[in-house]
Design an enzyme around this catalytic site. Structure first.
Site, PDB file in Angstrom:
ATOM      1  N   ILE A 124      41.932  43.314  39.459  1.00 22.23           N
ATOM      2  CA  ILE A 124      42.508  44.393  38.661  1.00 22.23           C
ATOM      3  C   ILE A 124      43.045  43.733  37.406  1.00 22.23           C
ATOM      4  O   ILE A 124      43.941  42.915  37.509  1.00 22.23           O
ATOM      5  CB  ILE A 124      43.717  45.017  39.399  1.00 22.23           C
ATOM      6  CG1 ILE A 124      43.383  45.354  40.840  1.00 22.23           C
ATOM      7  CG2 ILE A 124      44.332  46.157  38.616  1.00 22.23           C
ATOM      8  CD1 ILE A 124      42.778  46.659  41.102  1.00 22.23           C
ATOM      9  N   GLU A 125      42.520  44.047  36.261  1.00 17.89           N
ATOM     10  CA  GLU A 125      43.072  43.362  35.087  1.00 17.89           C
ATOM     11  C   GLU A 125      43.792  44.344  34.162  1.00 17.89           C
ATOM     12  O   GLU A 125      43.948  44.107  32.980  1.00 17.89           O
ATOM     13  CB  GLU A 125      41.964  42.552  34.398  1.00 17.89           C
ATOM     14  CG  GLU A 125      41.290  41.622  35.415  1.00 17.89           C
ATOM     15  CD  GLU A 125      40.702  40.324  34.862  1.00 17.89           C
ATOM     16  OE1 GLU A 125      40.862  40.085  33.667  1.00 17.89           O
ATOM     17  OE2 GLU A 125      40.106  39.570  35.653  1.00 17.89           O
ATOM     18  N   GLN A 126      44.256  45.453  34.751  1.00 18.33           N
ATOM     19  CA  GLN A 126      44.905  46.481  33.938  1.00 18.33           C
ATOM     20  C   GLN A 126      46.400  46.186  33.739  1.00 18.33           C
ATOM     21  O   GLN A 126      46.993  45.440  34.492  1.00 18.33           O
ATOM     22  CB  GLN A 126      44.750  47.841  34.634  1.00 18.33           C
ATOM     23  CG  GLN A 126      43.295  48.248  34.851  1.00 18.33           C
ATOM     24  CD  GLN A 126      43.120  49.217  36.010  1.00 18.33           C
ATOM     25  OE1 GLN A 126      43.806  50.222  36.078  1.00 18.33           O
ATOM     26  NE2 GLN A 126      42.227  48.900  36.918  1.00 18.33           N
TER      27      GLN A 126
END
Ligand SMILES: *[C@@H]1O[C@H](CO)[C@@H](O)[C@H](O)[C@H]1NC(C)=O
Ligand SMILES: *[C@@H]1O[C@H](CO)[C@@H](O)[C@H](O)[C@H]1NC(C)=O
Ligand SMILES: *[C@@H]1O[C@H](CO)[C@@H](O)[C@H](O)[C@H]1NC(C)=O
Ligand SMILES: *[C@@H]1O[C@H](CO)[C@@H](O)[C@H](O)[C@H]1NC(C)=O
Length: 365
Positions: A124-126
């Site tokens: 998850i790179e949010q």
């Protein structure tokens, strides 16, 4: 209920589905999940195509399949005693709903079972705000995913990708200790370390030595066991166009803001190691070594006459960082991504590729 439909047609309709659920490997045993727990992890990301045939499988313990599903890759990994795991990404807005989380996990589990995969790597790179509903929900998602996978697939592995430092890099505020406790281990992405440049806008190393190791000491200091950390290294670099290249090799770059920082590596372009190796000898500077950042770089001039500076990692810079793994007892090593090397027949390319794989091995002293 099926009256009027010939039996044969029903069989033919069902057949493909039954077939798809069958084990695609030459031996049915190769579809069984891997149960062995290695002492040292070599965690490899694969992004597609067939170069995996040339990887150094004597080292690999897990391959995270980020390209299209490839049953041949899964069968081969299993034949080598290595796990093959799914990619897990999800919109963080949705995971605050426990019902959504449960159905997301059920979908991933079903996929892992039908594809005979050994777990999942959650990437998850949010952006996440500290102590927001998403912050709490993300820890819950990882915990629930691990519980379900461990229960349903014996020996399965659930891992989570984190930035090079726990200090809210790229506005990603996670409950790092909670997430580390909730999964098998964290893959620390020790690269893209110039994603937020707060000082002068100049080109710099993708993963400078000191900055990289500071990230690990920060994770360990917050209470995460080194055995929960796998060091992720880059097998790619950044090519920056210089607005100005000074005598002392300072390359001024365009201001491209990122998540609050005035400039970033988004001013550059990512280049795989194989492309870098084809270019370095023909560059104007040749291969150079920056002592402060303990990283190689070179300068070249493009056909339009603009100067570029390329920063990357090679066996020398990788070995230096990898020494930390032994000295501090980390869980293992890995890279983004294994496809970046040149797997052609060319003698020199072969040698360079072999040296990159060798740099992952613990050094005997
Ligand atoms: C982080 O997660 C752990 C385990 O779920 C929990 O005990 C802790 O309170 C969480 N920390 C914060 C700041 O929410
Ligand atoms: C730009 O590069 C030139 C040539 O190396 C150098 O003399 C000059 O000081 C640099 N200008 C700036 C603003 O850094
Ligand atoms: C580039 O230079 C290095 C060091 O001089 C040499 O070992 C290598 O063979 C050269 N590569 C090519 C493609 O010529
Ligand atoms: C890197 O860290 C070492 C040890 O803390 C320090 O002596 C050195 O000055 C640092 N180098 C840079 C370029 O920050």
């Amino acid at each position: 209920a099926l009256c009027g439909v010939p039996r044969l047609a029903v069989l033919l309709l069902l057949a493909p589905r039954l077939w798809a659920r069958g084990c695609p490997c030459s031996e049915p045993a190769l579809c069984s999940p891997i149960r062995h727990r290695p002492d040292f992890e070599v965690f490899v990301f694969d992004v597609g195509q067939k170069t995996w045939k040339f990887y150094d499988w004597s080292q690999i313990t897990t391959v995270a399949v980020f390209g299209k599903y490839d049953s041949e890759l899964m069968c081969y990994a299993h034949s080598q005693g290595a796990r093959a795991v799914l990619k897990g990404d999800v919109s963080l807005k949705e995971i605050t709903d426990p019902t959504f989380r449960a159905s997301w996990i059920a979908d991933k589990l079903d996929l892992a079972k039908t594809q005979y995969m050994d777990g999942i790597n959650i990437d998850i790179e949010q952006e996440v705000n500290c102590l927001s509903p998403e912050y709490q929900a993300l820890t819950a998602l990882v915990k629930e995913t691990t519980e379900v996978f461990h229960r349903e697939i014996e020996g399965s592995q659930v891992t989570f990708d984190v930035a090079w430092s726990p200090k809210s890099i790229d506005k990603r505020c996670y409950n790092y200790t909670g997430i580390a406790d909730a999964c098998d281990f964290l893959f620390v992405m020790s690269y893209d370390e110039q994603s937020q440049i707060w000082s002068e806008c100049i080109a710099a190393a993708n993963a400078p030595y000191n900055q990289t190791l500071t990230g690990y000491s920060d994770y360990i200091r917050m209470g995460i066991s080194p055995k929960k950390l796998v060091m992720g290294l880059p097998w790619y670099g950044y090519d920056y166009t210089c607005l100005n290249l000074s005598e002392d090799d300072t390359c001024t770059i365009a201001k491209v803001p990122f998540r609050g920082a005035p400039c970033s590596d988004a001013a550059g372009r990512q280049v795989p190691y194989k492309v870098i190796m084809k270019q370095v000898n023909n560059s104007i500077s040749g291969n150079q070594w920056n002592k402060d950042q303990q990283a190689p770089y070179y300068n070249y001039k493009d056909p339009a006459g603009h100067f570029h500076q390329v920063w990357y990692d090679n066996p020398q810079s990788i070995s230096l960082k990898a020494a930390y793994i032994q000295n501090h007892g980390l869980r293992g090593i890995g890279m983004w991504n294994a496809n970046c090397l040149d797997y052609s027949e060319d003698t020199l390319a072969r040698q360079q590729t072999e040296e990159m794989w060798k740099a992952l091995k613990p050094k005997l002293r």
